[in-house]
Design a protein around this motif. Structure first.
Motif, PDB file in Angstrom:
ATOM      1  N   ALA A 111       0.824  -1.215   0.000  1.00 13.45           N
ATOM      2  CA  ALA A 111       0.000   0.000   0.000  1.00 13.45           C
ATOM      3  C   ALA A 111       0.853   1.258   0.000  1.00 13.45           C
ATOM      4  O   ALA A 111       0.467   2.286  -0.568  1.00 13.45           O
ATOM      5  CB  ALA A 111      -0.929  -0.002   1.222  1.00 13.45           C
ATOM      6  N   GLN A 115       0.550   4.192  -2.843  1.00 13.21           N
ATOM      7  CA  GLN A 115       0.383   5.614  -2.584  1.00 13.21           C
ATOM      8  C   GLN A 115       1.486   6.422  -3.252  1.00 13.21           C
ATOM      9  O   GLN A 115       1.244   7.507  -3.792  1.00 13.21           O
ATOM     10  CB  GLN A 115       0.388   5.865  -1.069  1.00 13.21           C
ATOM     11  N   VAL A 202      -5.450   9.751   5.911  1.00  8.47           N
ATOM     12  CA  VAL A 202      -6.621   9.349   5.127  1.00  8.47           C
ATOM     13  C   VAL A 202      -7.546  10.547   4.975  1.00  8.47           C
ATOM     14  O   VAL A 202      -7.588  11.436   5.839  1.00  8.47           O
ATOM     15  CB  VAL A 202      -7.371   8.171   5.786  1.00  8.47           C
ATOM     16  N   SER A 271      -0.918   1.010   6.393  1.00  7.79           N
ATOM     17  CA  SER A 271      -1.320   1.402   5.039  1.00  7.79           C
ATOM     18  C   SER A 271      -2.174   0.327   4.388  1.00  7.79           C
ATOM     19  O   SER A 271      -3.205   0.618   3.764  1.00  7.79           O
ATOM     20  CB  SER A 271      -0.075   1.673   4.187  1.00  7.79           C
ATOM     21  N   SER A 275      -6.357   0.781   3.784  1.00  4.01           N
ATOM     22  CA  SER A 275      -6.713   1.039   2.385  1.00  4.01           C
ATOM     23  C   SER A 275      -7.543  -0.072   1.754  1.00  4.01           C
ATOM     24  O   SER A 275      -8.107   0.107   0.678  1.00  4.01           O
ATOM     25  CB  SER A 275      -5.439   1.253   1.560  1.00  4.01           C
ATOM     26  N   HIS A 282      -9.401   6.280   1.781  1.00  2.00           N
ATOM     27  CA  HIS A 282      -8.601   6.897   0.722  1.00  2.00           C
ATOM     28  C   HIS A 282      -7.326   7.483   1.344  1.00  2.00           C
ATOM     29  O   HIS A 282      -7.378   8.468   2.079  1.00  2.00           O
ATOM     30  CB  HIS A 282      -9.396   8.004   0.026  1.00  2.00           C
ATOM     31  N   LEU A 283      -6.181   6.858   1.066  1.00  2.00           N
ATOM     32  CA  LEU A 283      -4.907   7.318   1.626  1.00  2.00           C
ATOM     33  C   LEU A 283      -4.363   8.500   0.836  1.00  2.00           C
ATOM     34  O   LEU A 283      -4.352   8.493  -0.399  1.00  2.00           O
ATOM     35  CB  LEU A 283      -3.870   6.183   1.628  1.00  2.00           C
TER      36      LEU A 283
END
Length: 334
Positions: A111, A115, A202, A271, A275, A282-283
């Motif tokens: 994750a 990102q 987030v 993360s 997510s 929503h990161l």
């Protein structure tokens, strides 16, 4: 008459060029000429013709505006290209670090990398650069270069940490020496002023922030997180109006960020868990950061700094961040 004509011509910016007959032609700068007779025996003693023309103030050829315009565009383009290269280098290093931290070059399994990829795309990293960086990360070996942490202290006793990733530490140190010296700072231990943290942010609807904060407390704390912070409340006066319209009604379109802090080894877990379903937050951020050890003292120190000192600090931080091999700069004040 000749002296009067000569004086008039000189005042008009003229220049004498030839001598031949018993009359004088005088031309003004607009190109209008007249001929006048005179007695050369009373002046020079021989027949003379004097012709006057406009005199330029420079002998350099006049450049057209198009040339100067191109020169300026070329200069500005070089500056912009240089800034893009610095940005692209940072984004690519972020990708490499994300692979290292998350343990996988597959964004579906990492994750933090997902990102970082999203951030790189949003900031314009070309697709070819992105694919080349991920292929490099997948190849194994020492592809990331060496991570170097520089500890710096300003004249106002503000501690800084600057993280560099370089395959040539000597070159990176030379660049750092110039920046630090030029800004009146010095190398000295400052890491004792900081704690390294996993930071995940987030984004949630402002009208539902309270519910999401409670959910994040339950989930993140169970995973080992240390704190959950509504960044809208940290913003001061704006917190009172966050998530509302001008008439005080809830604003369904307003978004706020919630920050989760934890130990460094928890970044990938936080993360990934937040997510993915069932949470699917929503990161907006997922990275390792150095934070002031005492946040209250950090805020007090920031308020005590003069505007001149703040500007000097901003200049130093900007110059450090503009270095192509720099991946982050952190201050001991908030």
């Amino acid at each position: 008459m000749f002296r009067q004509a000569l004086l008039t011509a000189r005042r008009a910016g003229a220049q004498r060029t030839s001598f031949v007959e018993r009359h004088i032609d005088v031309c003004n700068p607009k190109g209008t000429c007249r001929s006048e007779s005179f007695d050369p025996s009373n002046i020079l003693g021989f027949n003379t013709q004097v012709f006057y023309q406009k005199r330029d103030f420079t002998s350099t050829a006049t450049r057209q505006s198009g040339h100067n315009k191109w020169s300026k565009i070329r200069h500005n383009k070089a500056i912009q290209d240089g800034k893009k290269n610095v940005l692209y280098n940072k984004l690519q290093k972020d990708l490499l670090i994300a692979v290292q931290v998350g343990g996988s070059p597959d964004p579906a399994l990492n994750a933090t990398l997902a990102q970082a990829i999203k951030k790189a795309k949003s900031q314009g990293l070309p697709k070819a650069n992105l694919e080349r960086t991920l292929a490099r990360a997948s190849g194994g070996g020492d592809t990331n270069g060496k991570e170097i942490l520089y500890e710096i202290m300003t004249n106002d006793s503000v501690g800084l940490l600057a993280s560099f990733v370089s395959d040539n530490p000597a070159r990176a140190k030379q660049a750092m020496n110039e920046i630090v010296k030029d800004n009146g700072a010095r190398f000295t231990p400052t890491s004792f002023l900081f704690d390294k943290k996993a930071v995940v942010c987030v984004e949630v609807p402002a009208s539902e922030v309270d519910r999401h904060v409670e959910t994040l407390w339950d989930v993140a704390i169970d995973l080992g997180a240390e704190d959950v912070v509504n960044l809208a409340e940290e913003g001061g006066s704006d917190a009172e109006t966050a998530g509302t319209t001008a008439d005080g009604a809830p604003d369904a379109n307003e978004k706020v960020e919630i920050e989760i802090l934890g130990p460094p080894n928890l970044l990938a877990t936080l993360s990934s868990t937040l997510s993915k379903p069932p949470h699917s937050f929503h990161l907006t951020e997922s990275e390792l950061q150095w934070r002031p050890k005492d946040p209250d003292a950090a805020r007090a120190s920031a308020e005590a700094l003069s505007e001149e000192s703040k500007e000097a600090l901003r200049t130093l931080v900007e110059e450090l961040e503009e270095s192509p091999e720099c991946v982050g700069v952190w201050c001991s004040i908030d």
